[in-house]
Design a protein around this motif. Sequence first.
Motif, mmCIF file in Angstrom:
data_model
loop_
_atom_site.group_PDB
_atom_site.id
_atom_site.type_symbol
_atom_site.label_atom_id
_atom_site.label_comp_id
_atom_site.label_asym_id
_atom_site.label_seq_id
_atom_site.Cartn_x
_atom_site.Cartn_y
_atom_site.Cartn_z
ATOM 1 N N ALA A 18 0.829 -1.208 0.000
ATOM 2 C CA ALA A 18 0.000 0.000 0.000
ATOM 3 C C ALA A 18 0.861 1.255 0.000
ATOM 4 O O ALA A 18 0.546 2.252 -0.681
ATOM 5 C CB ALA A 18 -0.928 -0.010 1.216
ATOM 6 N N LEU A 19 1.973 1.220 0.734
ATOM 7 C CA LEU A 19 2.894 2.367 0.734
ATOM 8 C C LEU A 19 3.538 2.550 -0.638
ATOM 9 O O LEU A 19 3.769 3.687 -1.071
ATOM 10 C CB LEU A 19 3.970 2.164 1.805
ATOM 11 C CG LEU A 19 3.509 2.322 3.257
ATOM 12 C CD1 LEU A 19 4.640 1.970 4.219
ATOM 13 C CD2 LEU A 19 3.008 3.744 3.516
ATOM 14 N N LEU A 20 3.821 1.451 -1.318
ATOM 15 C CA LEU A 20 4.375 1.553 -2.669
ATOM 16 C C LEU A 20 3.393 2.260 -3.601
ATOM 17 O O LEU A 20 3.780 3.141 -4.385
ATOM 18 C CB LEU A 20 4.698 0.156 -3.199
ATOM 19 C CG LEU A 20 5.211 0.093 -4.642
ATOM 20 C CD1 LEU A 20 6.587 0.751 -4.752
ATOM 21 C CD2 LEU A 20 5.267 -1.357 -5.128
ATOM 22 N N VAL A 21 2.125 1.893 -3.505
ATOM 23 C CA VAL A 21 1.109 2.550 -4.337
ATOM 24 C C VAL A 21 1.011 4.024 -3.984
ATOM 25 O O VAL A 21 0.958 4.895 -4.868
ATOM 26 C CB VAL A 21 -0.254 1.856 -4.159
ATOM 27 C CG1 VAL A 21 -1.350 2.640 -4.884
ATOM 28 C CG2 VAL A 21 -0.196 0.422 -4.681
ATOM 29 N N GLY A 40 -2.943 10.337 -16.779
ATOM 30 C CA GLY A 40 -3.750 11.332 -16.087
ATOM 31 C C GLY A 40 -3.815 11.169 -14.586
ATOM 32 O O GLY A 40 -4.015 12.144 -13.861
ATOM 33 N N TRP A 41 -3.676 9.923 -14.087
ATOM 34 C CA TRP A 41 -3.745 9.676 -12.648
ATOM 35 C C TRP A 41 -2.671 8.657 -12.296
ATOM 36 O O TRP A 41 -2.940 7.482 -12.129
ATOM 37 C CB TRP A 41 -5.133 9.164 -12.249
ATOM 38 C CG TRP A 41 -5.421 9.319 -10.790
ATOM 39 C CD1 TRP A 41 -5.833 10.442 -10.139
ATOM 40 C CD2 TRP A 41 -5.290 8.298 -9.778
ATOM 41 N NE1 TRP A 41 -5.988 10.196 -8.797
ATOM 42 C CE2 TRP A 41 -5.660 8.883 -8.540
ATOM 43 C CE3 TRP A 41 -4.920 6.970 -9.785
ATOM 44 C CZ2 TRP A 41 -5.662 8.175 -7.349
ATOM 45 C CZ3 TRP A 41 -4.921 6.256 -8.592
ATOM 46 C CH2 TRP A 41 -5.285 6.870 -7.389
ATOM 47 N N PRO A 42 -1.414 9.129 -12.233
ATOM 48 C CA PRO A 42 -0.306 8.195 -12.037
ATOM 49 C C PRO A 42 -0.462 7.399 -10.735
ATOM 50 O O PRO A 42 -0.939 7.938 -9.736
ATOM 51 C CB PRO A 42 0.924 9.113 -11.975
ATOM 52 C CG PRO A 42 0.394 10.469 -11.632
ATOM 53 C CD PRO A 42 -0.982 10.537 -12.238
ATOM 54 N N PRO A 43 -0.106 6.086 -10.799
ATOM 55 C CA PRO A 43 0.555 5.412 -11.923
ATOM 56 C C PRO A 43 -0.399 4.830 -12.952
ATOM 57 O O PRO A 43 0.041 4.126 -13.866
ATOM 58 C CB PRO A 43 1.323 4.291 -11.216
ATOM 59 C CG PRO A 43 0.423 3.912 -10.079
ATOM 60 C CD PRO A 43 -0.164 5.207 -9.595
ATOM 61 N N LEU A 44 -1.703 5.091 -12.836
ATOM 62 C CA LEU A 44 -2.680 4.540 -13.770
ATOM 63 C C LEU A 44 -2.924 5.485 -14.936
ATOM 64 O O LEU A 44 -2.870 6.708 -14.786
ATOM 65 C CB LEU A 44 -4.008 4.276 -13.063
ATOM 66 C CG LEU A 44 -3.996 3.290 -11.892
ATOM 67 C CD1 LEU A 44 -5.390 3.207 -11.277
ATOM 68 C CD2 LEU A 44 -3.515 1.921 -12.335
ATOM 69 N N TRP A 339 9.653 1.102 -10.945
ATOM 70 C CA TRP A 339 9.041 0.701 -9.681
ATOM 71 C C TRP A 339 7.556 1.055 -9.621
ATOM 72 O O TRP A 339 6.771 0.351 -8.969
ATOM 73 C CB TRP A 339 9.783 1.305 -8.489
ATOM 74 C CG TRP A 339 9.808 2.813 -8.445
ATOM 75 C CD1 TRP A 339 10.726 3.633 -9.020
ATOM 76 C CD2 TRP A 339 8.859 3.667 -7.781
ATOM 77 N NE1 TRP A 339 10.410 4.958 -8.767
ATOM 78 C CE2 TRP A 339 9.285 5.002 -8.000
ATOM 79 C CE3 TRP A 339 7.722 3.440 -7.017
ATOM 80 C CZ2 TRP A 339 8.586 6.101 -7.502
ATOM 81 C CZ3 TRP A 339 7.014 4.525 -6.513
ATOM 82 C CH2 TRP A 339 7.463 5.853 -6.751
ATOM 83 N N ALA A 340 7.134 2.089 -10.335
ATOM 84 C CA ALA A 340 5.706 2.439 -10.343
ATOM 85 C C ALA A 340 4.886 1.373 -11.064
ATOM 86 O O ALA A 340 3.702 1.170 -10.742
ATOM 87 C CB ALA A 340 5.503 3.797 -11.003
ATOM 88 N N LEU A 347 -2.287 -2.921 -7.729
ATOM 89 C CA LEU A 347 -3.672 -2.520 -7.951
ATOM 90 C C LEU A 347 -4.453 -3.555 -8.750
ATOM 91 O O LEU A 347 -5.669 -3.666 -8.590
ATOM 92 C CB LEU A 347 -3.711 -1.164 -8.667
ATOM 93 C CG LEU A 347 -3.227 0.022 -7.829
ATOM 94 C CD1 LEU A 347 -3.111 1.278 -8.679
ATOM 95 C CD2 LEU A 347 -4.158 0.260 -6.642
ATOM 96 N N ILE A 348 -3.791 -4.313 -9.611
ATOM 97 C CA ILE A 348 -4.539 -5.305 -10.390
ATOM 98 C C ILE A 348 -4.586 -6.673 -9.719
ATOM 99 O O ILE A 348 -5.450 -7.484 -10.046
ATOM 100 C CB ILE A 348 -3.985 -5.443 -11.829
ATOM 101 C CG1 ILE A 348 -2.528 -5.929 -11.840
ATOM 102 C CG2 ILE A 348 -4.138 -4.155 -12.586
ATOM 103 C CD1 ILE A 348 -1.987 -6.144 -13.245
ATOM 104 N N THR A 349 -3.675 -6.916 -8.784
ATOM 105 C CA THR A 349 -3.692 -8.213 -8.096
ATOM 106 C C THR A 349 -4.192 -8.116 -6.666
ATOM 107 O O THR A 349 -4.644 -9.105 -6.100
ATOM 108 C CB THR A 349 -2.286 -8.850 -8.083
ATOM 109 O OG1 THR A 349 -1.370 -7.987 -7.390
ATOM 110 C CG2 THR A 349 -1.789 -9.092 -9.502
#
Length: 456
Positions: A18-21, A40-44, A339-340, A347-349
């Motif tokens: 969670a801290l990585l995200v 537009g909304w890093p890292p997504l 790393w991002a 987020l996907i797993t």
Amino acid sequence: MTRPRSASPDLYAAAAAALLVAAAVLVGRYVYTYDDLIVGWPPLLGRWDPHLGPGTPAAVLVAAGVAAYGPAVAARLPWRALLPAAWGTALAWTWSLALIDGWERGVAGRLTTSQEYLSVVDRWHDVPATLRDFNGHILLHSPDNWPAHVAGHPPGATLTYVLLDRIGLGGGGWAGALTITVGATACVAVLVAVRALTGERLARRAAPFLALAPAAVWMGTSADGYFAAVAAWAVALLALAVTRRSPGWAAGSGLLFGLTCYLSYGLTLFAVIAAAVLVLGRRGVRARPVLLAALLAGAAVVPVAFTAAGFDWWEAYRLLVTRYYEGAAGVRPYAYWVWANLACTVLITGLATVAGLRRAGGVLLRRRAGDVRTGGERADGERAGEVRLAFLVAAGLLALLAADLSGMSKAETERIWLPFALWLLAACAFLTRPRGWLTAQAVLALLVNHLVATGW
């Protein structure tokens, strides 16, 4: 049997993820600019857009149902009933998440944008001629250059939607429905492979997590979800081949592996997962060496067909690398994305997968000689199954890390890495307290889908 363990190490692993995200979000927003990252909304790749939609009630109901009853149902259903149940649940989950954005934005319009496959269907009047000329339109400065997603993949990806159009199922609605329907079978393929290689108990434990994967946010509707299913079935058939010593399954696996390489260049890394399956099933391969011959023969079919039609895969890949750095990848900083991208993988797993990977690592560290076998020779068969599952998951993680370090996946990995993510989710079979972790998975997916307008 897996012994109950303290939840603290799992929670620490989840908290670190969670801290990585959080770090990827904060650094992406306050250290870099949009012109640096081009998302537009890093890292997504998307934008901040809190919203509800017609799929919201269904998504909440599916999530609540699987979290509350999924583990018990998966443990008790007959195996032949569990597989269609998992597929149906994955379909319901993916469709409901997609429809949070509405029919047009969530499904029908996804594959019709200017950079997507359906935008070029009308240019494929003569399929053989288009294949021969495909490489001439990859570079940005080439005449009538292909849109980003078409140029970024071998023509098998586009040809899928061209053929769908030719049989009278044209348009974004049919393309989206096919992609979701086929993509949802990927969870079944992973279950088939896990059962064949590690045993039914672990496959049953993994089933609710595969059906309720946060990855479903992007499985509907991204063509990478379809690619994920093809790749997953290639592995599943190989697992059946080595455990049942069946040349027919081996040939089918090879055929799908060949197709996989003509859907996405990056999925050649599935050779790592295939190699892990061959290691786990080496007794079957030694007993019937013809399995390798059947695998290779099947794998040659699609490449030979495309080459005979005039498409040069190697030249196309060389041109793609040039095109890749002509576009956004030439701007996006490797120092951030290396790393991002891993934050996107969280987020996907989901956080449950991070905890499961921690446990899988512990299993491998504690393994003893002879654990990685398919013959069940050890008295502790369940322990051997755990080691085999950890080994398979580690192969999936290794393939993903290779993709990351290559620099050919800077951003958008929330969809590009869907094929790899599904194999990481199998690590959730190691978790105790599955209902709590399933709830965390569902909450993450619902938050992302309701707060961010995802796009690609």
